[in-house]
Write a protein that holds these residues in place. Structure first.
Motif, PDB file in Angstrom:
ATOM      1  N   ARG A  68      39.480  42.859  44.263  1.00 19.56           N
ATOM      2  CA  ARG A  68      40.337  41.604  44.399  1.00 19.56           C
ATOM      3  C   ARG A  68      40.914  41.426  45.822  1.00 19.56           C
ATOM      4  N   PHE A  69      41.555  42.810  46.251  1.00 17.86           N
ATOM      5  CA  PHE A  69      42.055  42.705  47.595  1.00 17.86           C
ATOM      6  C   PHE A  69      41.071  43.346  48.477  1.00 17.86           C
ATOM      7  N   ASN A  78      37.903  41.986  51.157  1.00 17.04           N
ATOM      8  CA  ASN A  78      37.052  40.906  51.447  1.00 17.04           C
ATOM      9  C   ASN A  78      35.929  41.275  51.831  1.00 17.04           C
ATOM     10  N   ARG A 125      32.867  35.778  47.745  1.00 20.07           N
ATOM     11  CA  ARG A 125      33.282  35.154  46.454  1.00 20.07           C
ATOM     12  C   ARG A 125      32.712  33.906  46.233  1.00 20.07           C
ATOM     13  N   PRO A 174      40.130  44.807  54.416  1.00 21.17           N
ATOM     14  CA  PRO A 174      41.183  44.770  53.357  1.00 21.17           C
ATOM     15  C   PRO A 174      41.660  43.626  53.492  1.00 21.17           C
ATOM     16  N   ALA A 175      42.066  42.773  52.388  1.00 16.27           N
ATOM     17  CA  ALA A 175      42.978  41.715  52.358  1.00 16.27           C
ATOM     18  C   ALA A 175      44.224  41.963  52.974  1.00 16.27           C
ATOM     19  N   ALA A 192      47.825  41.558  52.271  1.00 22.74           N
ATOM     20  CA  ALA A 192      48.814  40.654  51.179  1.00 22.74           C
ATOM     21  C   ALA A 192      49.596  41.555  50.843  1.00 22.74           C
TER      22      ALA A 192
END
Lengths: 91, 171
Positions: free
Chosen positions: A55-56, A58, A67, A86-87, A89
């Motif tokens: 999820r984290f 990209n 996605r 890497p996202a 966040a």
């Protein structure tokens, strides 16, 4: 299907420090299988044990966030450029 | 080829007052949601120079995430200009300026200074800087450069009277 893959700093331990590596595959899934054969552990940083994208992390093919283009099933063509980031966040 | 950034970490963040003020202003503007952004600098210089406010795709008071498309565009631009993200900052709007568990979990730029801005106090924001590498948080002092006469609407760390403070005993 020769594809250029841009590796973020945090994953360059798997690529001997290389920022850009070459890979091949008709899909993103196949590309990561190919990459992992030479850059051991790389696929595991991007793909979960369940077989989906983390999820984290990209992943982009050219300018598209995968996605929205079919995830690991996204098809690749010769000359495509894949970018892993890497996202950024947190909480 | 770019070398391993972990090899040239400095243990202080040197940054222009105007850039700190810009991060604080951004955090104030987005309060009570978390604000986030990047200050880019020439690769290898460890000098934050170019401020880029990012969209918080989560638009949340407890979470932030760079918009994936915007991140790609900004990272490409940095690459083209031979820059890197020297500072990655975000705000905490109800808690202290210290990395949360999620901040540590997702910290993916081992070469960056992670700057936290707390806007929980109305008058004075708190600004602190950290390295987050392999799940480990190391606080570092912030050394301000630039115009000393600028109005300061924040304090660095916990000591409003000094600019560089000793963080060795804080964990």
């Amino acid at each position: 299907m020769a594809v250029e893959v841009r590796i973020p700093t945090i994953l360059r331990t798997h690529t001997s420090g290389e920022k850009i590596v070459q890979g091949s595959g008709d899909t993103l899934q196949a590309l990561f299988t190919d990459l992992d054969s030479r850059h051991n552990g790389l696929a595991g940083r991007v793909i979960t044990a369940e077989g989906g994208l983390h999820r984290f992390v990209n992943v982009y093919v050219n300018d598209e966030d995968v996605r929205f283009t079919g995830g690991l099933g996204t098809t690749l063509k010769d000359g495509d450029s894949v970018t892993i980031l890497p996202a950024v966040a947190g909480g | 080829m770019t070398g391993n950034k972990a090899g040239r970490l400095s243990d202080v963040l040197r940054i222009d007052r105007a850039l700190v003020a810009a991060m604080v202003a951004h955090a104030r503007r987005d309060h009570p949601d978390e604000a986030c952004g990047v200050i880019a600098g020439p690769a290898g210089s460890d000098a934050p120079l170019r401020h880029i406010e990012m969209i918080n795709a989560e638009r949340s008071p407890t979470f932030y995430r760079f918009d994936a498309s915007e991140q790609l565009a900004v990272w490409r631009e940095m690459d083209d200009r031979d820059e890197e993200p020297v500072v990655i900052y975000h705000s905490h709007t109800a808690t202290e300026a210290y990395p949360s568990r999620t901040d540590v979990k997702f910290a993916g730029e081992p070469g960056a200074h992670y700057v936290l801005v707390s806007t929980r106090a109305e008058e004075t924001a708190d600004v602190r800087s950290f390295r987050i590498v392999d799940g480990e948080i190391t606080e570092e002092p912030i050394e301000l450069t630039g115009d000393e006469l600028a109005v300061q609407t924040y304090k660095i760390g916990h000591t409003p009277t000094s600019i560089v403070y000793d963080c060795a005993d804080r964990h």
